[in-house]
Design a protein around this motif. Structure first.
Motif, PDB file in Angstrom:
ATOM      1  N   ALA A  66     -21.185  25.795 -46.541  1.00 58.75           N
ATOM      2  CA  ALA A  66     -20.122  24.809 -46.735  1.00 58.75           C
ATOM      3  C   ALA A  66     -19.977  24.515 -48.322  1.00 58.75           C
ATOM      4  N   ARG A  96     -23.321  25.915 -54.613  1.00 59.76           N
ATOM      5  CA  ARG A  96     -22.456  25.510 -53.434  1.00 59.76           C
ATOM      6  C   ARG A  96     -21.266  24.637 -54.094  1.00 59.76           C
ATOM      7  N   ALA A 176     -11.538  23.333 -47.976  1.00 58.52           N
ATOM      8  CA  ALA A 176     -12.198  23.275 -46.785  1.00 58.52           C
ATOM      9  C   ALA A 176     -11.755  24.398 -45.825  1.00 58.52           C
ATOM     10  N   ALA A 179     -13.806  27.653 -46.238  1.00 54.55           N
ATOM     11  CA  ALA A 179     -15.358  27.683 -46.221  1.00 54.55           C
ATOM     12  C   ALA A 179     -15.901  29.035 -45.333  1.00 54.55           C
TER      13      ALA A 179
END
Length: 412
Positions: A66, A96, A176, A179
Motif C-alpha cells: 500500500a 513506501r 490510492a 496501489a
C-alpha cells in the motif's frame, strides 16, 4: 470509525497473523469498497520491542503493498520538517512513503515549505491549519469513546470542510488507485476473497452468547466476533448498567474491555444482574472476560477517586488504580499445563493496556513479551471461565475459540 462512517473497521496486524492472512483479512474488509483507508498506529517504523519494524505501520504497508501518506505534526517547526521527511524516506529503501500532509501549520508557512519538501521527490498533498473547534480530546486510555464526545460528527464535518479547501483529495484518490496488486500462491487475487479466519461452523446449530455492550464495555476485536460467529455463535447484547437480567437462553457470556471504573457506581447498583452473573458462573456457564470485563468480575473495584464498589464477585480480589500503565503492548500467552481452551505448548497472542491492576491477576498462563526478556503470570482459567487483563486475539489460535464454544454447547 464505525460511529462516524456507519461501517465496521478491522484490525490488520502482522504480530497477530502471518502476512498472507493479513492480506486475506484486508481483502475481506475491502470487498465492494471504492476506497480503503488503513490508519497507522504509533510512529511509522515503531514495531515490536521498540527496536524492530515487525508489526509496525510500515510492516503492514509492506505486507499490503500500500502507498503511504505521512501526516506530520508541524506545530512549532519549519524547515526541520524537510529533514524529518528525508529521514523517513531513507530509513528503509522501500519506505513506501509517497506523500505527506502537513498538520497544524499556518497557510503562510505551508506555502513556503511545500517547494522545499517536494525537492525530496515526494508529493505534498496539502495541509491543515490549527483548528481548536475540531479537536477531539483524550484521557488516560488515549481516547474518548464516540458516545462521550459531544458533537463528534460536527467536529469531523468541520475538518472535512477545511480539508476540501487545503488538501488535494483528488490527488489522494489517484494515489490510492495506483496501489499495488498482490497474488497468493501464484494465482491472481480475487475480489472479495474469503478471509482465512472464516471457518465453517461444525454443524448448523447456533449457540446464544450474551455479550456486554454499553458505555462501560465497548472494546472487542471485530475479528474475534466474526470468528466466533463463523463457529456458530449468535451474540445477544445486554447492557450491564441498565438491564436487570441476563438475556434468556444463553449458553455463555462475553465481557469485553472498556471503562467499568468510570461507571463503577452504576454497575454496582445493578444488584440483580450482578447476582445473576455470579450465579451463572457458579453454575458452570462459560465466561470470557478481558480487561474491563475482568475488573467487573472482581469482588471490589476501586475508582481513581478512591471509592470502592462491590462488583460481581467471581474473582476473589480487588481491582485498583495505578499511577501509570501497569503492563503495555504485545504479548504471547502460554498455559501452565493443559487448560480447557489452550493445551500445553500452544500459544495465543494478544495485548495489554491498562491503568488498573488487581490483587488477583491469576496464574493459569504466562504472558511473554516478544523477545522473551520479560514475562508475568496472569489469567484465571477454570472450566469455561477465562478471565484476565490480556485482550486475546483468537484468530491467532482459532482452536481456543472452538473449544470454548464447545464448552458452551455441552452446558445447554
Amino acid at each position: 470509525h464505525k460511529y462516524v462512517l456507519g461501517i465496521d473497521g478491522g484490525n490488520l496486524d502482522t504480530f497477530f497473523l502471518p502476512e498472507e492472512e493479513v492480506r486475506n483479512q484486508f481483502k475481506d474488509l475491502a470487498a465492494g469498497a471504492d476506497l480503503s483507508v488503513v490508519e497507522g498506529v504509533m510512529g511509522y517504523y515503531d514495531g515490536v520491542g521498540g527496536n524492530d519494524t515487525w508489526a509496525s505501520s510500515y510492516d503492514t504497508a509492506r505486507a499490503l503493498d500500500a502507498p503511504v501518506v505521512l501526516v506530520l505534526d508541524c506545530k512549532g517547526a519549519s524547515l526541520s520538517l524537510a529533514a524529518e521527511i528525508k529521514g523517513f524516506l531513507e530509513y528503509r529503501k522501500d519506505s513506501r512513503i509517497r506523500g505527506v500532509i502537513l498538520n497544524r501549520i499556518s497557510p503562510v508557512m505551508a506555502e513556503r515549505l511545500v517547494p522545499e519538501i517536494e525537492k525530496l521527490g515526494i508529493s505534498v498533498f496539502g495541509y491543515l491549519p490549527e483548528c481548536d473547534a475540531a479537536k477531539v480530546t483524550s484521557r488516560h486510555l488515549g481516547l474518548v469513546i464516540p458516545e462521550e464526545s459531544e458533537a463528534l460528527r460536527e467536529r469531523l464535518e468541520l475538518l472535512a470542510l477545511e480539508m476540501e479547501k487545503t488538501v488535494d483529495v483528488e490527488g489522494l484518490l489517484r494515489l490510492a488507485g495506483g496501489a499495488g496488486e498482490w497474488k497468493d500462491d501464484g494465482e491472481a487475487a480475487e475480489d472479495g476473497a474469503e478471509a482465512v479466519i472464516a471457518i465453517e461452523a461444525p454443524g448448523t446449530e447456533r449457540i446464544r452468547i450474551g455479550i456486554a455492550r454499553d458505555e462501560a464495555f465497548c472494546f472487542y476485536y471485530q475479528e474475534n466476533i466474526k470468528l466466533f460467529e463463523s463457529l456458530g455463535a449468535e451474540f445477544v447484547e445486554f447492557d450491564p448498567m441498565r438491564d436487570e437480567h441476563l438475556p434468556k437462553d444463553i449458553a455463555g457470556l462475553m465481557l469485553g474491555g472498556g471503562y467499568p471504573e468510570l461507571y463503577a457506581e452504576r454497575l454496582s447498583a445493578n444488584g440483580s444482574l450482578l447476582r445473576e452473573i455470579k450465579e451463572a458462573a457458579a453454575g458452570g456457564m462459560p465466561i470470557l472476560a478481558e480487561c474491563g470485563g475482568f475488573l467487573y468480575l472482581h469482588e471490589e473495584l476501586e475508582t481513581k477517586e478512591g471509592e470502592v464498589f462491590p462488583m460481581v464477585g467471581v474473582i476473589a480480589g480487588r481491582a485498583f488504580p495505578t499511577v501509570k500503565l501497569s503492563r503495555f503492548g504485545y504479548i504471547g500467552l502460554v498455559p501452565y499445563g493443559d487448560t480447557p481452551l489452550l493445551k500445553e505448548g500452544e500459544e495465543i497472542r494478544g495485548h495489554e493496556f491498562h491503568y488498573w491492576d488487581s490483587t488477583a491477576c491469576g496464574n493459569a498462563m504466562k504472558a511473554v513479551k516478544p523477545g522473551g526478556k520479560r514475562s508475568w503470570d496472569c489469567i484465571h482459567a477454570d472450566g469455561g471461565l477465562l478471565a484476565g487483563f490480556p485482550h486475546l486475539y483468537y484468530p491467532s489460535n482459532p482452536s481456543a475459540a472452538e473449544r470454548w464454544l464447545e464448552l458452551c454447547r455441552k452446558g445447554t
